[in-house]
Write a protein that holds these residues in place. Structure first.
Motif, short mmCIF file in Angstrom:
data_model
loop_
_atom_site.label_atom_id
_atom_site.label_comp_id
_atom_site.label_asym_id
_atom_site.label_seq_id
_atom_site.Cartn_x
_atom_site.Cartn_y
_atom_site.Cartn_z
N GLU A 471 0.84 -1.21 0.00
CA GLU A 471 0.00 0.00 0.00
C GLU A 471 0.87 1.26 0.00
O GLU A 471 0.58 2.21 -0.71
CB GLU A 471 -0.91 0.00 1.23
N SER A 472 1.92 1.24 0.79
CA SER A 472 2.77 2.43 0.87
C SER A 472 3.45 2.70 -0.46
O SER A 472 3.59 3.84 -0.89
CB SER A 472 3.86 2.25 1.92
N ARG A 475 0.93 4.16 -2.70
CA ARG A 475 0.55 5.51 -2.25
C ARG A 475 1.67 6.51 -2.54
O ARG A 475 1.42 7.64 -2.95
CB ARG A 475 0.24 5.47 -0.75
N ASP A 476 2.89 6.05 -2.35
CA ASP A 476 4.03 6.93 -2.58
C ASP A 476 4.06 7.39 -4.04
O ASP A 476 4.24 8.56 -4.34
CB ASP A 476 5.33 6.19 -2.23
N ARG A 478 1.55 7.53 -6.11
CA ARG A 478 0.43 8.43 -6.37
C ARG A 478 0.72 9.82 -5.80
O ARG A 478 0.52 10.83 -6.46
CB ARG A 478 -0.82 7.83 -5.70
N ASP A 479 1.25 9.85 -4.58
CA ASP A 479 1.53 11.15 -3.95
C ASP A 479 2.59 11.93 -4.71
O ASP A 479 2.50 13.15 -4.85
CB ASP A 479 2.00 10.94 -2.51
N LYS A 509 -0.18 5.26 7.67
CA LYS A 509 -1.47 5.94 7.78
C LYS A 509 -1.58 6.64 9.13
O LYS A 509 -2.06 7.75 9.23
CB LYS A 509 -2.60 4.92 7.62
N LEU A 602 -3.30 1.03 -9.74
CA LEU A 602 -3.91 0.94 -8.42
C LEU A 602 -5.28 0.28 -8.44
O LEU A 602 -5.65 -0.44 -7.52
CB LEU A 602 -4.06 2.35 -7.82
#
Ligand SMILES: Nc1ncnc2c1ncn2[C@@H]1O[C@H](COP(=O)(O)OP(=O)(O)OP(=O)(O)O)[C@@H](O)[C@H]1O
Length: 612
Positions: A471-472, A475-476, A478-479, A509, A602
């Motif tokens: 997930e990280s 997410r990384d 995407r961020d 999170k 994703l």
């Protein structure tokens, strides 16, 4: 610095490095404009490889130069090359006069920026361009229109330009008068043999060729035979004749023997107890391990940033830039030699699931270790050992650059003893049990200090699960994209707000528990505390923090922002501004394409690909 010839080697000259010699760039015959530019960059005296190499290159000789990492090989070829190009300004030609070929895009960007930053101070109308394979064809054509005097690229990209007709074979034959193969020992590793063989057919006999490398591997021999004519081989070694000439003497090498399971514990102890000097570059062998490390450390309040081949190119440039200007102290980098394996695994996965239309690709031209000029890295931490001894040399070479001091600490598990032995052999250590090892046990961490952290470390490590890592990682990505988009325009107007896009932000999170950020008194070990105090004192004495801040904010964001890749640049400020705008446009397109790519990653069935 300085050195007189120590005697002939079988294939060329060998030179000592340590005996100081008062030779300046003037005596080497370097143009006054270039000397002025060097002075502006506080470079006043040539390094040994520059002192030995520049006169030979100016004479027109083909040269194979081998000098250790961080010894200044870039200026050794760039200065005489630019000087020769100065004398050709105004001559009509149909292709660039000089090529610099490097293995990776990161290096392309680096060499291109160094060339531009020199020319900025020279006030000459010399055109420098860089092209890489990720550029759309119209951009490549635009970059090569003119044509530029100097082109920085990768061998694969030159092949593409030739096959697509953007660069004409006959024009290369006619115009190319200088070819540099930088990081030559890596070019074949990256699979550029065919590209170079193809290019060789279009290089005229009068073209001067240079090979620059940190090691003299069999690959360098192959390339030497392929493109050079009667070259002079320069090998720079320590004046004391020691074999350990691959690592700068100013770098101390240490190791900690521990099980693979305990590596996170030891990494925590080193960083949390502050017994290593910052900045720290931490090498891991897989992208997942990078995220595991970051998630683990952040639970203890230790912020780090991640660098790997999966991140968008623009983000990678930005991360490197932020690290170089000192915006964060810990960078967890996934070494490129392992990326090929990871890519191969993905290819396997892809072929198994042919229904998955989406194909995630790692950047095959990414290279974080070789040749990248990380600024002011004091400690290199090999969390995972590199796969090869040569990989070790290049990792360690990220510290102790330009004769600064540094240290390396390798965490060696029993499974990694073989590679350690190979490294020791390469460094010239003999089998004599009594002789001192060039890699010493790390002295500043006591067993007690480490054991005191064990319970907490193991508890936190358990919480960093595969799912959390996956997930990280997603997410990384995407961020990185979202933040870049939102803040890009803002930074152009407010370079000091660079902090907003800091790459060492937390990924978890939940915020890390406050009690883990400090080591309570009852867990502290007196000997390690003392060592930590000394490390901090020496840091303060060196003024590292102030230096980083001053340098960083003086340079600000503008250098990053204005060095958009893949464009032709003239040296005038107006032209630079114009190019900056063009780069932003290109970034926008690339950004949106990449955003779509990630969105699909994703929310489609492609998740397993991220897990591999
Ligand atoms: N004569 C000099 N005096 C002081 N600093 C220098 C000099 N020449 C180069 N440098 C600085 O030394 C650093 C390392 O230079 P460079 O990247 O050219 O090393 P390299 O030998 O190519 O290393 P690698 O093998 O890792 O690619 C750079 O930051 C550069 O600005």
């Amino acid at each position: 610095m300085g050195g007189l010839p120590k005697g002939k080697m079988s294939e060329g000259k060998q030179h000592g490095e340590e005996d100081e010699e008062e030779v300046g760039f003037e005596e080497l015959g370097i143009d006054a404009r270039l000397i002025r530019a060097l002075k502006k960059k506080s470079i006043n005296k040539p390094s040994p490889i520059q002192r030995e190499g520049i006169p030979l290159i100016l004479e027109g000789k083909d040269v194979v130069a081998r000098a250790k990492t961080g010894s200044g090989k870039t200026y050794a070829y760039l200065l005489p090359m630019l000087q020769k190009l100065f004398s050709e300004i105004g001559l009509k030609k149909s292709a660039p006069s000089a090529f610099i070929l490097v293995p990776t895009r990161e290096l392309c960007q680096q060499v291109y920026s160094v060339a531009l930053s020199l020319l900025e101070f020279c006030r000459v109308q010399l055109k420098v361009a860089q092209v890489t394979t990720d550029m759309p064809m119209p951009d490549m054509s635009a970059a090569l229109a003119g044509p530029p005097d100097l082109l920085v690229s990768t061998p694969a990209c030159i092949s593409t330009c030739i096959s697509k007709g953007v660069l004409a074979k006959a024009a290369i034959q006619e115009s190319l008068s200088m070819l540099v193969l930088d990081e030559a020992d890596l070019l074949l590793d990256y699979g550029y043999k065919e590209d170079l063989e193809g290019l060789k057919n279009h290089i005229s006999r009068r073209c001067q060729c240079l090979l620059m490398s940190a090691t003299l591997s069999p690959d360098v021999e192959i390339l030497k035979k392929l493109v050079l004519h009667n070259p002079v081989t320069l090998t720079l070694s320590e004046a004391d004749g020691s074999n350990n000439e691959l690592i700068p003497k100013s770098v101390q090498q240490f190791l900690i023997s521990c099980s693979s399971r305990d590596k996170l514990l030891y990494a925590l102890a080193l960083l949390r107890l502050e017994v290593v000097q910052k900045k720290v570059l931490i090498f891991v062998n897989t992208i997942d391990m990078g995220y595991r490390m970051k998630l683990f450390l952040e639970q203890f309040g230790i912020k780090s940033a991640i660098l790997n081949a999966e991140l968008p190119h623009n983000s990678r440039d930005h991360i490197l830039h932020e690290f170089n200007i000192g915006l964060f102290d810990y960078l967890v980098a996934t070494d490129d030699s392992h990326l090929k394996e990871e890519q191969a695994n993905r290819e396997k996965l892809k072929s198994r699931s042919s229904k998955k239309k989406f194909r995630q690709r790692l950047d095959s031209e990414f290279g974080v270790v070789r040749g990248i000029d990380f600024k002011n890295v004091f400690t290199v931490l090999n969390f995972d050992m590199p796969q090869s001894p040569a990989g070790y040399i290049h990792r360690i070479g990220r510290t102790g650059r330009a004769r600064t001091t540094g240290a390396s600490i390798s965490l060696v598990s029993p499974e990694e003893t073989e590679v350690l032995e190979g490294i020791k052999q390469l460094l010239g250590e003999d089998d004599n049990q009594d002789s001192e090892s060039c890699i010493a046990p790390f002295p500043l961490l006591t067993k007690n200090a480490v054991e005191a952290l064990r319970y907490r470390a193991e508890d936190v490590a358990k919480g960093v699960t595969k799912v959390a890592i996956r997930e990280s990682r997603a997410r990384d990505l995407r961020d990185e994209l979202t933040n870049s988009e939102k803040l890009k325009a803002h930074f152009e107007d407010n370079p000091k707000d660079l902090d907003l896009l800091k790459h060492d932000k937390f990924l978890s999170k939940k915020p890390p528990p406050a009690h883990l950020s400090e080591v309570p008194v009852y867990l502290r070990d007196a000997a390690t505390e003392e060592a930590s105090k000394n490390v901090k004192l020496s840091r303060a004495a060196m003024g590292i923090d102030n230096l980083n801040k001053q340098r960083g904010f003086r340079r600000g964001f503008s250098r990053f922002g204005s060095s958009g890749k893949g464009k032709t640049k003239t040296t005038t400020p107006r032209a630079a501004k114009r190019e900056g705008r063009r780069a932003n446009k290109k970034f926008d397109i690339a950004f949106h394409m990449f955003a779509l790519h990630i969105f699909y990653l994703l929310f489609s069935q492609a998740k397993p690909i991220l897990l591999c």
